[in-house]
Design a protein around this motif. Structure first.
Motif, PDB file in Angstrom:
ATOM      1  N   ALA A  26       0.827  -1.209   0.000  1.00 55.55           N
ATOM      2  CA  ALA A  26       0.000   0.000   0.000  1.00 55.55           C
ATOM      3  C   ALA A  26       0.859   1.256   0.000  1.00 55.55           C
ATOM      4  O   ALA A  26       0.574   2.227  -0.713  1.00 55.55           O
ATOM      5  N   VAL A  27       1.928   1.240   0.791  1.00 57.47           N
ATOM      6  CA  VAL A  27       2.782   2.425   0.907  1.00 57.47           C
ATOM      7  C   VAL A  27       3.729   2.562  -0.279  1.00 57.47           C
ATOM      8  O   VAL A  27       3.938   3.663  -0.799  1.00 57.47           O
ATOM      9  N   THR A  28       4.285   1.434  -0.739  1.00 60.09           N
ATOM     10  CA  THR A  28       5.316   1.466  -1.777  1.00 60.09           C
ATOM     11  C   THR A  28       4.743   1.515  -3.186  1.00 60.09           C
ATOM     12  O   THR A  28       5.153   2.329  -4.018  1.00 60.09           O
ATOM     13  N   ASN A  29       3.798   0.621  -3.477  1.00 61.23           N
ATOM     14  CA  ASN A  29       3.311   0.474  -4.849  1.00 61.23           C
ATOM     15  C   ASN A  29       1.907   1.034  -5.088  1.00 61.23           C
ATOM     16  O   ASN A  29       1.478   1.156  -6.230  1.00 61.23           O
ATOM     17  N   HIS A  30       1.170   1.338  -4.014  1.00 60.26           N
ATOM     18  CA  HIS A  30      -0.197   1.899  -4.114  1.00 60.26           C
ATOM     19  C   HIS A  30      -1.104   1.013  -4.968  1.00 60.26           C
ATOM     20  O   HIS A  30      -1.878   1.500  -5.791  1.00 60.26           O
ATOM     21  N   LEU A  31      -1.000  -0.311  -4.754  1.00 61.90           N
ATOM     22  CA  LEU A  31      -1.777  -1.249  -5.565  1.00 61.90           C
ATOM     23  C   LEU A  31      -2.851  -1.986  -4.775  1.00 61.90           C
ATOM     24  O   LEU A  31      -3.567  -2.802  -5.328  1.00 61.90           O
ATOM     25  N   VAL A  32      -2.952  -1.720  -3.490  1.00 58.37           N
ATOM     26  CA  VAL A  32      -3.948  -2.417  -2.670  1.00 58.37           C
ATOM     27  C   VAL A  32      -5.313  -1.772  -2.885  1.00 58.37           C
ATOM     28  O   VAL A  32      -5.516  -0.603  -2.563  1.00 58.37           O
ATOM     29  N   ASP A  33      -6.238  -2.524  -3.445  1.00 61.22           N
ATOM     30  CA  ASP A  33      -7.598  -2.031  -3.663  1.00 61.22           C
ATOM     31  C   ASP A  33      -8.399  -2.300  -2.392  1.00 61.22           C
ATOM     32  O   ASP A  33      -8.773  -3.446  -2.112  1.00 61.22           O
TER      33      ASP A  33
END
Length: 305
Positions: A232-239
């Protein structure tokens, strides 16, 4: 009922995703695994990009593992000391895995790597587990005794520690290494790694089956929770919307799965799990061969925006 997923950038049927979460949660509770090896491919098959699927499924695995671990904790089927040593390696491996995930995504090779990893890992592990479970089942039907487990070179390593709940005296070195490997694989592939960890702990480390599943779930819970935060913090991919739906279904299904797993013999569980893992690996290979453009090219457009 359609619901739009902001990060995945596509609408999905809420009841379908809930059902998927509950089904995988059931499998998770029954076999003592995270269930990511099944959930991540299912999400990819319904149109969600591999990168978003891996990052979002980590939270579902954590929720399912929490539900299952709580059940095993109440039955005193978790070895706290063994879980702590595993976590020392697991957190390190998860950190390295998220870093590798980020690098592969920057190079544009992440989706291909995820797909190939699933095909190779699942078909290999599934075949081994299925064959071993089948041999164990045949021995049981013949009334033959299982082969004696002799100590191997792992038990001669230094830095030994006594794990009282599991009643074993073992070096912490292989335990930490196993934690690193499971954490690394889990962060890249979106799997809890329980289907790999449990056989390793039983056949290599000689951990008794009475504490294996519960201890495995503790490692899965912490590493997947940590992976979710890093993704979530690094790649911003958590939906978050997708993760919430999966968690609701997963927690519910895990409770029923844990009860069902207690009614099935160990060799039958290994046989069924091996067959399930092998089936997912073969299905992924077929998808990769028949529709590679759908799996990578078209779905990647949803993430780039």
């Amino acid at each position: 009922m359609q619901l739009y997923l902001p990060i995945a950038d596509l609408p999905v049927n809420v009841f379908l995703v809930l059902a998927m979460g509950a089904a995988v949660g059931f499998v998770s509770g029954m076999f003592g695994i995270g269930g990511g090896f099944l959930m991540t491919p299912l999400l990819i098959f319904i149109g969600i990009t591999p990168a978003v699927a891996v990052a979002s499924v980590a939270s579902h695995i954590a929720a399912s593992s929490f539900s299952g671990a709580l059940s095993y904790w109440r039955r005193r089927a978790i070895d706290p000391a063994l879980a702590s040593v595993l976590l020392c390696g697991g957190v390190t491996g998860t950190t390295l895995g998220v870093w590798a995930f980020t690098q592969l995504r920057a190079l544009g090779q992440l989706d291909l790597m995820i797909a190939l990893s699933y095909v190779v890992l699942l078909t290999t592990v599934g075949s081994l587990m299925f064959s071993e479970g089948l041999r164990a089942l045949m021995r049981t039907r013949r009334g033959a005794l299982p082969p004696r487990r002799s100590h191997n070179w792992i038990h001669g390593l230094p830095l030994k520690m006594r794990f009282k709940r599991s009643k074993i005296y073992l070096s912490v070195i292989p335990v930490v290494v196993v934690g690193i490997v499971i954490g690394f694989i889990g962060a890249i592939m979106g799997i809890g790694g329980g289907f790999i960890l449990v056989p390793i702990m039983i056949y290599l480390l000689r951990v008794p089956t009475s504490t294996v599943i519960g201890t495995s779930m503790v490692l899965t819970l912490v590493t997947m929770l940590f992976a979710t935060m890093l993704h979530a913090v690094t790649n911003h991919l958590v939906d978050a919307v997708l993760a919430l739906i999966l968690m609701v279904g997963g927690v519910t299904g895990a409770q029923f799965g844990a009860r069902a797993g207690q009614k099935i013999r160990g060799e039958q569980l290994r046989l069924l799990l091996g067959l399930l893992i092998l089936s997912v690996g073969i299905r992924f290979a077929i998808e990769l061969v028949i529709q590679p453009s759908d799996l990578f090219t078209i779905r990647e457009l949803g993430v780039s925006g």
